[in-house]
Motif scaffolding. Structure first.
Motif, PDB file in Angstrom:
ATOM      1  N   GLU B 338       0.828  -1.211   0.000  1.00 38.46           N
ATOM      2  CA  GLU B 338       0.000   0.000   0.000  1.00 38.46           C
ATOM      3  C   GLU B 338       0.862   1.262   0.000  1.00 38.46           C
ATOM      4  O   GLU B 338       0.448   2.307  -0.495  1.00 38.46           O
ATOM      5  CB  GLU B 338      -0.925   0.002   1.229  1.00 38.46           C
ATOM      6  N   LEU B 339       2.071   1.140   0.559  1.00 31.53           N
ATOM      7  CA  LEU B 339       2.975   2.278   0.636  1.00 31.53           C
ATOM      8  C   LEU B 339       3.651   2.605  -0.704  1.00 31.53           C
ATOM      9  O   LEU B 339       4.052   3.751  -0.942  1.00 31.53           O
ATOM     10  CB  LEU B 339       4.068   1.915   1.647  1.00 31.53           C
ATOM     11  N   TYR B 350      11.318   0.366  -3.944  1.00 35.24           N
ATOM     12  CA  TYR B 350      11.816  -0.835  -3.264  1.00 35.24           C
ATOM     13  C   TYR B 350      11.000  -2.010  -3.794  1.00 35.24           C
ATOM     14  O   TYR B 350      10.099  -1.812  -4.630  1.00 35.24           O
ATOM     15  CB  TYR B 350      11.652  -0.695  -1.740  1.00 35.24           C
ATOM     16  N   VAL B 351      11.296  -3.222  -3.329  1.00 33.17           N
ATOM     17  CA  VAL B 351      10.468  -4.363  -3.715  1.00 33.17           C
ATOM     18  C   VAL B 351       9.649  -4.803  -2.503  1.00 33.17           C
ATOM     19  O   VAL B 351      10.192  -4.983  -1.406  1.00 33.17           O
ATOM     20  CB  VAL B 351      11.302  -5.550  -4.230  1.00 33.17           C
ATOM     21  N   CYS B 352       8.347  -4.974  -2.738  1.00 30.91           N
ATOM     22  CA  CYS B 352       7.459  -5.389  -1.658  1.00 30.91           C
ATOM     23  C   CYS B 352       7.820  -6.798  -1.184  1.00 30.91           C
ATOM     24  O   CYS B 352       8.123  -7.675  -1.991  1.00 30.91           O
ATOM     25  CB  CYS B 352       6.012  -5.365  -2.132  1.00 30.91           C
ATOM     26  N   VAL B 388       7.592   8.795   4.075  1.00 27.55           N
ATOM     27  CA  VAL B 388       6.440   8.082   3.506  1.00 27.55           C
ATOM     28  C   VAL B 388       5.861   7.114   4.541  1.00 27.55           C
ATOM     29  O   VAL B 388       4.643   7.011   4.707  1.00 27.55           O
ATOM     30  CB  VAL B 388       6.855   7.328   2.210  1.00 27.55           C
ATOM     31  N   ILE B 389       6.747   6.426   5.259  1.00 31.12           N
ATOM     32  CA  ILE B 389       6.293   5.477   6.283  1.00 31.12           C
ATOM     33  C   ILE B 389       5.596   6.223   7.431  1.00 31.12           C
ATOM     34  O   ILE B 389       4.500   5.866   7.848  1.00 31.12           O
ATOM     35  CB  ILE B 389       7.482   4.636   6.806  1.00 31.12           C
TER      36      ILE B 389
END
Lengths: 393, 393
Positions: B338-339, B350-352, B388-389
């Motif tokens: 979702e981020l 990044y990679v989920c 963002v987090i």
């Protein structure tokens, strides 16, 4: 304990015919008509050296990074131009650079074939295509042929009664037979194919090795429905060691092949792709083809003349207008497999015909390569082979 | 009409995660922690230029001919020496040169896996291994882990109750987690494996990228039964663009992989193989590793310091002793998926985490690469990511 059972596809696997051949051809005193090797003398070594030197002078880290699976963009752009010269108008999004055209066979089977799915093949056909398709447990239907190639009415009959996913043809200067599907016949076959949900693979590694003025339009150039895939290769017209070929396909099929290639090897060596791209960009290919086609035509003519002079009655062979191979048939009842140990003992090698049939029969044929041996060895090898055959008659 | 149905394996296929990533990383203004790219600055460009120039000066047609599937002999000889330095005594007959170590994954699955056959994987594990194995319709069993790696008693329990063909581990500086299986644990796992008919794949593309003095013996060096395959790569320690890796296996398994490779692409680009062989032969690798490991250690340290400084409480991450990645976990209930759109919007990728789990869960992790971004961008990217987090917490 130890190793678990291999997969079913590997249990079914052949005896490594290609690998054995490649090894055989490396014995220095063997006259091998066996491999499908182009002649080393045909490679444009000086031009390649210049190109590699120029690429190397500008080399930087960015070039040697991972690339995209579809291939190096300047190479795909050159392939688009090359296809235009074959009457095929495409965009770069329809080009996938492959590790030789062989890889296209693996990727298209991966994309379409589940165990038991059916592929129509010529009879005989390229043995490493059978090998690649067998890895996905395909079943084969051999298409009936006449002098002009696969018979359209027979193809129609098969497609109407069997659920077939792929049709695999080498329309031009075929491996192994040296035969070519006539221009008229190509149109008729395309009409049949358009009636069914089926993909035609037009494998064309030999189309540019042409010793005739006859024109054979590619089947891809007649494709109006996106059902034709075209596989090309630079192995026979530049040099095989770089392992660069390509698949032309409509975007949805290509995206499936790209997924398959990602999980296999990510992409083709960037350096190899740059060398081939630059070779094409410099416009060297047309003249080079004239040079090597003159060389290969001379070898083909010499082999045909040697066969004419030395082979006993009852032995027949094809008269290919291009490519690397001719197909020799012994009288019915004779077996090229039984002949091979004595031939190899006399230092001449060929590939037994049954390897090229999905069903492994008949046994009385052999494939003979005329591109790789020297002219002296072509004559010597055919004389030896004729003697071996006569002694068994 | 049109195209027939794709194969079941392709219907199951993922959304091309790797290809999408590679494309994303090519946007110039993106700070990508996503790809698994080594740093371009790490490639020994000048040495490679010298080597290519020397090879090119001696280039001849014979070199550019088809080669044997197993690989270019001088390269295989160098790989034998390289393996000796890793405690593994082998002969050239146990070496197959592959198109990156990725190709080994495809070939070993082709050799062993029928639909529904089981493979034990770490949890998380390398996503493109899952992708390669899924192409052969493998089923996965996720092995329970603790801080030292896969738990031997749990592995024993699984092998005793399930029919498993392959175990896939990245023991050293793992992709994606950055974790390493301890030396003692490796011995214990080998004892378990010897009790069963099962093959262990030790995938080791990162073992030489080492920022610690700790020694981790390869599991292949403990192999007394021929059950361990070792996959290596030159992509991360020389340059990926050449696509040269290798598989080490006992001769019977290797011969099955060779059969699979023949029908796929015949062999790796000879020119690429010559470049890598010569690089090894000149003894350049040990010093080069010192140089790039110092660079990568600095980047790892910088990223760890940036995370420490900027990440909010509740976010945790691994402290890898080598390799290219660390693994970041968000508080339970948060989703890295979702981020991601917002992160990409803010130009950091990044990679989920879920991509690295056979079962696709949990969702609260991400893989972060620290090798490819510049030092400036590592700091900038981590600050952005932390913001963002925080905004989603």
């Amino acid at each position: 304990m130890g190793i678990p059972a291999y997969s079913v596809r590997m249990a079914k696997e052949s005896d490594g015919a290609i690998s054995a051949l490649l090894k055989l051809t490396q014995q220095p005193d063997m006259i091998s008509f066996g491999g499908g090797l182009p002649s080393e003398e045909s490679f444009p070594v000086e031009d390649l050296k210049n190109i590699i030197n120029d690429i190397t002078a500008d080399l930087n880290g960015g070039v040697l990074q991972y690339g995209v699976t579809e291939g190096y963009l300047p190479l795909r752009e050159e392939i688009v131009k090359l296809m235009a010269s074959k009457g095929v108008q495409i965009s770069v999004d329809e080009v996938l650079v492959t590790a030789g055209s062989q890889q296209g066979l693996d990727l298209i089977a991966k994309a379409f074939i589940d165990k038991g799915d059916k592929i129509i093949v010529e009879s005989p056909t390229y043995l490493a295509a059978l090998q690649a398709f067998r890895m996905y447990e395909a079943e084969f239907i051999e298409a009936p042929l006449d002098e002009d190639g696969v018979i359209p009415a027979e193809l129609d009959r098969i497609l109407a009664t069997e659920k077939v996913k792929l049709i695999y043809l080498i329309p031009t200067f075929q491996n192994p037979s040296g035969r070519t599907i006539s221009a008229e016949r190509r149109k008729e076959l395309m009409e049949v194919i358009r009636k069914y949900d089926v993909v035609l693979i037009e494998d064309d590694p030999y189309g540019d090795l042409k010793y005739t003025d006859d024109i054979y339009p590619t089947m891809k150039s007649m494709d109006t429905t996106g059902q034709v895939l075209y596989f090309g290769s630079f192995s026979k017209i530049i040099a095989p060691g770089f392992r660069v070929g390509y698949s032309i396909a409509s975007a949805p099929i290509l995206s499936k092949m790209v997924e398959g290639k990602q999980s296999c090897d990510l992409h083709v060596s960037i350096f190899s792709q740059m060398v081939i791209a630059e070779y094409l960009k410099r416009g060297l290919l047309p003249e080079h083809l004239q040079v090597i086609n003159a060389q290969y035509k001379e070898k083909r003519d010499l082999m045909l003349a040697s066969l004419e002079e030395h082979m006993p009655d009852g032995v027949t062979w094809t008269h290919p207008e291009g490519g690397l191979f001719l197909w020799l048939e012994l009288p019915a009842g004779m077996s090229s497999n039984e002949l091979l140990p004595e031939a190899v003992n006399q230092k001449v090698a060929y590939v037994c015909g049954d390897s090229f049939y999905a069903a492994g029969e008949p046994k009385n044929a052999m494939r003979i390569n005329f591109s790789n041996a020297t002219k002296e060895n072509i004559v010597k090898g055919i004389i030896t082979l004729a003697e071996v055959i006569k002694n068994k008659m």
